[in-house]
Scaffold this motif. Structure first.
Motif, short mmCIF file in Angstrom:
data_model
loop_
_atom_site.label_atom_id
_atom_site.label_comp_id
_atom_site.label_asym_id
_atom_site.label_seq_id
_atom_site.Cartn_x
_atom_site.Cartn_y
_atom_site.Cartn_z
N THR A 89 0.84 -1.20 0.00
CA THR A 89 0.00 0.00 0.00
C THR A 89 0.88 1.24 0.00
O THR A 89 2.04 1.18 -0.35
N TRP A 90 0.33 2.34 0.43
CA TRP A 90 1.05 3.61 0.45
C TRP A 90 2.28 3.56 1.35
O TRP A 90 3.20 4.35 1.21
N ASN A 91 2.34 2.63 2.30
CA ASN A 91 3.49 2.55 3.20
C ASN A 91 4.51 1.51 2.73
O ASN A 91 5.19 0.88 3.54
N ASN A 92 4.65 1.33 1.42
CA ASN A 92 5.65 0.44 0.86
C ASN A 92 7.05 0.97 1.17
O ASN A 92 7.22 2.17 1.41
N HIS A 93 8.04 0.14 1.12
CA HIS A 93 9.41 0.54 1.47
C HIS A 93 10.11 1.19 0.27
O HIS A 93 9.73 1.01 -0.88
N ALA A 94 11.15 1.94 0.56
CA ALA A 94 12.00 2.51 -0.49
C ALA A 94 12.94 1.40 -0.98
O ALA A 94 13.55 0.70 -0.16
N PRO A 95 13.10 1.22 -2.29
CA PRO A 95 13.86 0.08 -2.81
C PRO A 95 15.33 0.03 -2.38
O PRO A 95 15.87 -1.05 -2.17
N THR A 96 16.01 1.17 -2.27
CA THR A 96 17.44 1.13 -1.95
C THR A 96 17.77 1.79 -0.62
O THR A 96 18.86 2.34 -0.46
N ARG A 97 16.87 1.72 0.33
CA ARG A 97 17.15 2.34 1.62
C ARG A 97 18.26 1.58 2.33
O ARG A 97 18.55 0.44 2.01
N LYS A 98 18.90 2.23 3.32
CA LYS A 98 19.94 1.53 4.07
C LYS A 98 19.26 0.64 5.11
O LYS A 98 18.24 1.02 5.70
N ARG A 99 19.84 -0.53 5.30
CA ARG A 99 19.27 -1.52 6.20
C ARG A 99 20.29 -1.92 7.25
O ARG A 99 21.45 -2.18 6.92
N LYS A 100 19.84 -2.01 8.48
CA LYS A 100 20.74 -2.33 9.59
C LYS A 100 21.04 -3.83 9.60
O LYS A 100 20.17 -4.66 9.38
N LEU A 101 22.31 -4.15 9.85
CA LEU A 101 22.73 -5.53 9.99
C LEU A 101 22.81 -5.89 11.46
O LEU A 101 23.25 -5.08 12.29
N LEU A 102 22.40 -7.08 11.79
CA LEU A 102 22.39 -7.54 13.18
C LEU A 102 23.65 -8.37 13.44
O LEU A 102 23.77 -9.50 12.99
N LEU A 103 24.58 -7.76 14.13
CA LEU A 103 25.85 -8.39 14.50
C LEU A 103 26.15 -8.07 15.96
O LEU A 103 25.65 -7.07 16.49
N HIS A 104 26.99 -8.88 16.58
CA HIS A 104 27.43 -8.58 17.93
C HIS A 104 28.41 -7.41 17.90
O HIS A 104 29.11 -7.19 16.91
N ARG A 105 28.46 -6.67 18.99
CA ARG A 105 29.31 -5.49 19.07
C ARG A 105 30.78 -5.82 18.82
O ARG A 105 31.48 -5.10 18.11
N ASP A 106 31.25 -6.94 19.39
CA ASP A 106 32.65 -7.30 19.19
C ASP A 106 32.94 -7.69 17.74
O ASP A 106 34.02 -7.42 17.22
N GLN A 107 31.95 -8.30 17.06
CA GLN A 107 32.12 -8.62 15.63
C GLN A 107 32.22 -7.33 14.81
O GLN A 107 33.06 -7.22 13.91
N ILE A 108 31.36 -6.37 15.12
CA ILE A 108 31.37 -5.10 14.39
C ILE A 108 32.72 -4.40 14.58
O ILE A 108 33.32 -3.92 13.62
N LEU A 109 33.19 -4.35 15.81
CA LEU A 109 34.47 -3.70 16.09
C LEU A 109 35.62 -4.40 15.36
O LEU A 109 36.46 -3.74 14.73
N LYS A 110 35.65 -5.73 15.40
CA LYS A 110 36.71 -6.49 14.74
C LYS A 110 36.70 -6.24 13.23
O LYS A 110 37.74 -5.98 12.63
#
Length: 174
Positions: A89-110
């Motif tokens: 409907t009208w609240n469809n998503h934007a095709p190329t929006r940025k999407r958050k990745l789910l990772l542990h904090r230590d993985q992200i830092l490494k």
């Protein structure tokens, strides 16, 4: 008493569970292996909206121009294209929006520290469903020079020719 032949066949619930656990690939970034040496891989979850999940279940996505950036201690998938859901409907998503990745904090830092070295970047390799959840396989990549790309293509061509010769030899001597 159960009949012995029924014990061998999985039930409908067991088949459905095994099917849900199977990996269903939606999109692959084939250019990544051509343009980069992949040194390490990691599976990450994705934060998606409902219409994005429905579009992915229809098998529509592209990772061709996507990359991963780490900003303020969070990993983000940028420029991945998930087209709008046709029944949205009208609240469809934007095709190329940025999407958050789910990772542990230590993985992200490494991975952030490793990607800061000269010539390294983080690229998405594969987008798939496993156990009903969307997952993204990311890779720590080092860029290839033009001669590296030519050498890789030459090696692939040599392997194909060798395999072709082996098959031809095997067919002739049966």
């Amino acid at each position: 008493m159960a009949k012995p032949w029924k014990a061998d066949k999985p039930s409908a619930a067991e088949r459905a569970k095994a099917e849900a656990a199977a990996k269903k690939v939606i999109a692959r970034n084939r250019r990544a292996t051509h343009d980069y040496f992949i040194e390490d891989k990691l599976e990450a979850g994705l934060v998606l909206t409902g219409t994005e999940v429905k579009a992915l279940r229809m098998g529509r996505a592209s990772l061709a121009e996507a990359w991963v950036e780490i900003f303020d201690g969070e990993a983000w998938l940028r420029q991945a294209s998930i087209p709008e859901y046709s029944q949205g409907t009208w609240n469809n998503h934007a095709p190329t929006r940025k999407r958050k990745l789910l990772l542990h904090r230590d993985q992200i830092l490494k991975w952030y520290q490793r990607s800061q070295a000269k010539g390294y970047t983080i690229v998405p390799l594969e987008l798939y469903f496993i156990n009903g959840r969307a997952k993204l396989l990311i890779g720590l990549a080092k860029g290839k020079q033009e001669w590296d790309k030519r050498q890789t293509l030459r090696e692939q061509q040599d392997k194909r020719e060798a395999l072709r010769e082996i098959q031809r030899f095997a067919k002739g001597h049966r």
